[in-house]
Design a protein around this motif. Structure first.
Motif, PDB file in Angstrom:
ATOM      1  N   GLY A 139     -20.497 -22.740   8.761  1.00 46.45           N
ATOM      2  CA  GLY A 139     -20.400 -23.143   7.366  1.00 46.45           C
ATOM      3  C   GLY A 139     -20.493 -24.643   7.198  1.00 46.45           C
ATOM      4  N   GLY A 140     -19.853 -25.389   8.107  1.00 47.02           N
ATOM      5  CA  GLY A 140     -19.920 -26.841   8.032  1.00 47.02           C
ATOM      6  C   GLY A 140     -21.324 -27.370   8.224  1.00 47.02           C
ATOM      7  N   VAL A 141     -22.048 -26.783   9.181  1.00 47.53           N
ATOM      8  CA  VAL A 141     -23.432 -27.205   9.421  1.00 47.53           C
ATOM      9  C   VAL A 141     -24.299 -26.919   8.196  1.00 47.53           C
ATOM     10  CG1 VAL A 141     -25.509 -26.776  10.795  1.00 47.53           C
ATOM     11  CG2 VAL A 141     -23.286 -26.953  11.928  1.00 47.53           C
ATOM     12  N   LEU A 142     -24.142 -25.735   7.624  1.00 44.30           N
ATOM     13  CA  LEU A 142     -24.951 -25.372   6.465  1.00 44.30           C
ATOM     14  C   LEU A 142     -24.645 -26.268   5.271  1.00 44.30           C
ATOM     15  CD1 LEU A 142     -24.828 -21.471   6.698  1.00 44.30           C
ATOM     16  CD2 LEU A 142     -26.768 -22.964   7.197  1.00 44.30           C
ATOM     17  N   LEU A 143     -23.378 -26.589   5.073  1.00 48.64           N
ATOM     18  CA  LEU A 143     -23.028 -27.484   3.967  1.00 48.64           C
ATOM     19  C   LEU A 143     -23.629 -28.874   4.175  1.00 48.64           C
ATOM     20  CD1 LEU A 143     -19.282 -26.537   3.352  1.00 48.64           C
ATOM     21  CD2 LEU A 143     -21.200 -26.158   1.799  1.00 48.64           C
ATOM     22  N   GLU A 144     -23.552 -29.351   5.408  1.00 50.12           N
ATOM     23  CA  GLU A 144     -24.085 -30.678   5.706  1.00 50.12           C
ATOM     24  C   GLU A 144     -25.591 -30.732   5.547  1.00 50.12           C
ATOM     25  OE1 GLU A 144     -24.259 -33.579   9.603  1.00 50.12           O
ATOM     26  OE2 GLU A 144     -22.395 -32.509   9.167  1.00 50.12           O
ATOM     27  N   GLU A 145     -26.266 -29.590   5.833  1.00 47.26           N
ATOM     28  CA  GLU A 145     -27.723 -29.550   5.778  1.00 47.26           C
ATOM     29  C   GLU A 145     -28.256 -28.985   4.466  1.00 47.26           C
ATOM     30  OE1 GLU A 145     -29.796 -30.787   8.055  1.00 47.26           O
ATOM     31  OE2 GLU A 145     -28.036 -31.503   9.159  1.00 47.26           O
ATOM     32  N   GLY A 146     -27.392 -28.843   3.487  1.00 43.25           N
ATOM     33  CA  GLY A 146     -27.845 -28.345   2.190  1.00 43.25           C
ATOM     34  C   GLY A 146     -28.279 -26.899   2.216  1.00 43.25           C
ATOM     35  N   GLY A 147     -27.715 -26.105   3.130  1.00 45.30           N
ATOM     36  CA  GLY A 147     -28.031 -24.682   3.200  1.00 45.30           C
ATOM     37  C   GLY A 147     -29.301 -24.353   3.946  1.00 45.30           C
ATOM     38  N   SER A 148     -29.940 -25.328   4.565  1.00 45.96           N
ATOM     39  CA  SER A 148     -31.195 -25.105   5.281  1.00 45.96           C
ATOM     40  C   SER A 148     -31.091 -25.616   6.717  1.00 45.96           C
ATOM     41  CB  SER A 148     -32.352 -25.808   4.571  1.00 45.96           C
ATOM     42  OG  SER A 148     -33.539 -25.738   5.334  1.00 45.96           O
ATOM     43  N   LEU A 149     -31.745 -24.909   7.636  1.00 45.82           N
ATOM     44  CA  LEU A 149     -31.765 -25.333   9.039  1.00 45.82           C
ATOM     45  C   LEU A 149     -33.100 -25.971   9.426  1.00 45.82           C
ATOM     46  CD1 LEU A 149     -30.029 -22.269  10.772  1.00 45.82           C
ATOM     47  CD2 LEU A 149     -28.998 -24.403   9.978  1.00 45.82           C
TER      48      LEU A 149
END
Length: 269
Positions: A139-149
């Motif tokens: 969740g933290g990664v997705l929030l930091e990346e704006g929901g995109s990988l």
């Protein structure tokens, strides 16, 4: 798929769903063409079955633009999409997810709940819960990346593309340029993912698997291991090669050793 569904019905069962990995599947590394995707969706709609689309490798596309997923093409609600963060983020994050919006109807035909809600119950009963710490990391990664990988994947793709290309170059050097092997050894060029298929001029038995590993120091996976017993057919001569977690130098060395093994097996036949 139509023949498989007919066989199931002839056996007295009712098919409910079909599972597939359209993009760079494990073990073969192949990709389903766009026309086949549309035909599969149409067949699923007509046959009244769900399509479980597993897509752990879809973001690992090395040549051109990725093809649309079955879920993106689905206009009739027949696709259940399965994804994973284990390949895209970190292998230790054993976390997956579903994208689905189908309704569950009662005996009177009226919607009673959603398939997502029902599967959530099943998941809760079988695994209790996904570790909260791992969920928080994702969740933290997705929030930091704006929901995109996509940005994170852009940093990873060159490594895997280079490994794919090095393996293809090594195969051409050690098999394609060898007159004794060039006519009888074939392989595919995967456009993404982590795997490719090598076809040999002999059956790759368990005894040969052991000899290849013990005497030549190369571990590969026979395609027959992925096949249903009694339906192995031509898969007996195919092996899976993986290029994901290895250095280019090891790829070169491994393919050279594999070529020696194949050459020795052909000579001893």
């Amino acid at each position: 798929m139509a023949a498989a569904l007919r066989a199931v019905r002839q056996g007295g069962r009712v098919p409910r769903a079909v599972y597939d990995i359209p993009d760079f599947n494990n073990p073969m590394g192949t990709r389903m063409p766009l026309a086949t995707r549309r035909a599969l969706l149409d067949l699923a709609r007509r046959e009244g079955v769900l399509l479980f689309e597993d897509n752990p490798y879809g973001m690992f596309a090395y040549d051109g633009e990725p093809l649309p997923t079955l879920k993106a093409l689905d206009e009739h609600g027949v696709v259940v999409y399965l994804g994973s963060f284990s390949k895209t983020l970190y292998p230790g994050l054993r976390i997956g997810y579903l994208v689905l919006g189908q309704e569950v109807r009662g005996v009177d035909g009226r919607p009673t709940t959603t398939l997502a809600a029902e599967l959530s119950k099943v998941k809760s009963l079988t695994t209790v819960t996904t570790p909260p710490l791992l969920q928080a990391i994702v969740g933290g990664v997705l929030l930091e990346e704006g929901g995109s990988l996509k940005r994170l994947m852009a940093d990873k793709l060159p490594f895997y593309r280079e490994n794919r290309d090095r393996m293809l170059e090594s195969l051409e050097t050690h098999f394609g340029a060898d007159p004794a092997l060039a006519a009888t050894v074939r392989w595919n060029r995967p456009h993404g993912g982590f795997f490719l298929t090598l076809t040999l001029p002999f059956d790759f038995t368990e005894e040969r698997l052991t000899a290849c590993a013990a005497e030549y120091g190369v571990i590969v996976c026979p395609m027959s291991f992925f096949a249903i017993e009694g339906e192995r057919g031509g898969r007996n001569r195919e092996i899976r090669l993986s290029f994901s977690y290895v250095t280019p130098a090891k790829i070169e060395e491994g393919i050279a050793r594999l070529a020696r093994f194949v050459r020795d097996q052909v000579a001893a036949a």
